[in-house]
Design an enzyme around this catalytic site. Structure first.
Site, short mmCIF file in Angstrom:
data_model
loop_
_atom_site.label_atom_id
_atom_site.label_comp_id
_atom_site.label_asym_id
_atom_site.label_seq_id
_atom_site.Cartn_x
_atom_site.Cartn_y
_atom_site.Cartn_z
N ASN A 1 0.88 -1.16 0.00
CA ASN A 1 0.00 0.00 0.00
C ASN A 1 0.92 1.22 0.00
O ASN A 1 1.45 1.60 1.03
CB ASN A 1 -0.90 -0.01 1.24
N LYS B 1 0.24 4.25 -0.44
CA LYS B 1 -0.38 5.48 0.08
C LYS B 1 -0.10 6.65 -0.90
O LYS B 1 -0.04 6.41 -2.09
CB LYS B 1 0.12 5.77 1.49
N HIS C 1 -9.53 1.48 4.26
CA HIS C 1 -8.27 1.68 5.00
C HIS C 1 -8.51 2.67 6.14
O HIS C 1 -9.29 3.62 5.99
CB HIS C 1 -7.18 2.20 4.06
N GLU D 1 -6.88 5.07 7.19
CA GLU D 1 -6.62 6.47 6.85
C GLU D 1 -7.82 7.07 6.11
O GLU D 1 -8.12 8.26 6.27
CB GLU D 1 -5.32 6.60 6.05
N GLU E 1 -5.76 -4.56 10.22
CA GLU E 1 -4.75 -3.53 10.47
C GLU E 1 -5.09 -2.76 11.74
O GLU E 1 -5.89 -1.81 11.70
CB GLU E 1 -4.69 -2.56 9.29
N GLY F 1 2.13 2.59 10.52
CA GLY F 1 3.09 3.68 10.36
C GLY F 1 3.73 4.12 11.66
O GLY F 1 4.38 5.17 11.71
N SER G 1 3.03 -1.83 10.26
CA SER G 1 4.48 -1.91 10.53
C SER G 1 5.06 -3.30 10.28
O SER G 1 5.99 -3.71 10.96
CB SER G 1 4.79 -1.43 11.95
P1 PGA Z 1 2.63 0.49 7.50
O1 PGA Z 1 1.21 0.68 6.79
O2 PGA Z 1 3.18 -0.83 7.01
O3 PGA Z 1 3.46 1.65 7.06
O4 PGA Z 1 2.38 0.46 8.97
C1 PGA Z 1 0.34 -0.39 6.61
C2 PGA Z 1 -0.92 0.10 5.97
O5 PGA Z 1 -1.37 1.20 6.30
O6 PGA Z 1 -1.52 -0.60 5.12
#
Ligand code: PGA
Length: 250
Positions: free
Chosen positions: A9, A11, A94, A96, A166, A172, A212
């Site tokens: 992903n 982003k 997601h 976000e 998630e 993140g 992460s």
């Molecule tokens: P990250 O993001 O691996 O940077 O924690 C995962 C995601 O948001 O899909």
């Protein structure tokens, strides 16, 4: 239990030229993958990503879509548009999108419906906030997100759905769920799906962990019985790291 799928992903990162360069770097590193490999790129990078991945084992995903096929929705992109350009998969719900852009369980369900109707595969994201985990309602939150999003999805359509667990507090932040925590919630999602459909459908479902996940912790997470892959943010932007995660999925 389900087929292993490792999805990046990206982003809001990478221009089209940068997307081509990253995919070209990635191609030889994942050419012999024993799992499915997907890159989830920004809308404007989709043509470049589709071109760079043509004839390879790398699939391309978008990171959102609208639920309607077309209409007066300024700034939006429909699932039908994605399908028409050759995109195979869309990431929906997601955290976000839920946190910053007003997505709710109901709009996520509408997007899932629209994407499946258009013929896309879906990576449906669910997960709890830190405060919900601390209040002991992780199971309830994730089960509710799963049930509402799959509300109108038939057993046949479920074959085109991946669920990504998630935990929002792990995204993140560099703070990964332990392998046991990840497996516990992935197992709970599988049990929820078994309740909605049946055991066979639940067993066949790919359930990813995301938050992460990186080259160092992927093997441990992916070794868990109910973790069938990963949705990778930060580490997906480095071809070498991403390929190490892909190699761990077997
Ligand atoms: P990250 O993001 O691996 O940077 O924690 C995962 C995601 O948001 O899909």
């Amino acid at each position: 239990m389900g087929k292993y799928v490792i999805a990046g992903n990206w982003k809001m990162n990478k221009t089209p030229a940068e997307a081509t360069a990253l995919i070209n770097e990635l191609k030889p590193l994942v050419a012999n993958a024993s799992c499915d490999v997907i890159v989830g790129v920004p809308f404007v990078d989709l043509p470049a990503a589709l071109e760079a991945t043509a004839g390879t084992n790398i699939g391309v995903a978008a990171q959102n879509c609208h639920w309607k096929e077309s209409g007066a929705y300024t700034g939006e992109i429909s699932a039908a548009m994605l399908k028409a350009m050759g995109v195979g998969t869309v990431i929906l719900g997601h955290s976000e999108r839920r946190t910053y852009f007003g997505d709710t369980n109901e709009t996520v369900a509408q997007r899932v419906r629209g994407a499946l109707d258009a013929g896309l595969n879906v990576i449906l994201c669910v997960g709890e906030y830190l405060e919900q985990r601390e209040q002991g309602v992780t199971g309830e939150v994730v089960a509710m997100q799963t049930k509402i999003a799959l509300g109108g999805v038939s057993e046949e359509e479920l074959k085109r759905v991946i669920i990504a667990y998630e935990p929002v507090w792990a995204i993140g932040t560099g703070k990964t769920a332990t392998a046991e925590q990840a497996n516990e919630v992935c197992a709970l999602i599988r049990a929820t799906v078994a309740g909605l459909y049946n055991d066979a459908a639940a067993k066949a479902l790919t359930i990813q962990y995301g938050g992460s996940m990186n080259a160092g912790n992927a093997a441990d997470l992916l070794a868990q019985p109910d973790v069938d892959g990963g949705l990778i943010g930060g580490a997906a932007l480095k071809a070498n790291d991403f390929s190490i995660i892909v190699a761990a999925a077997k």
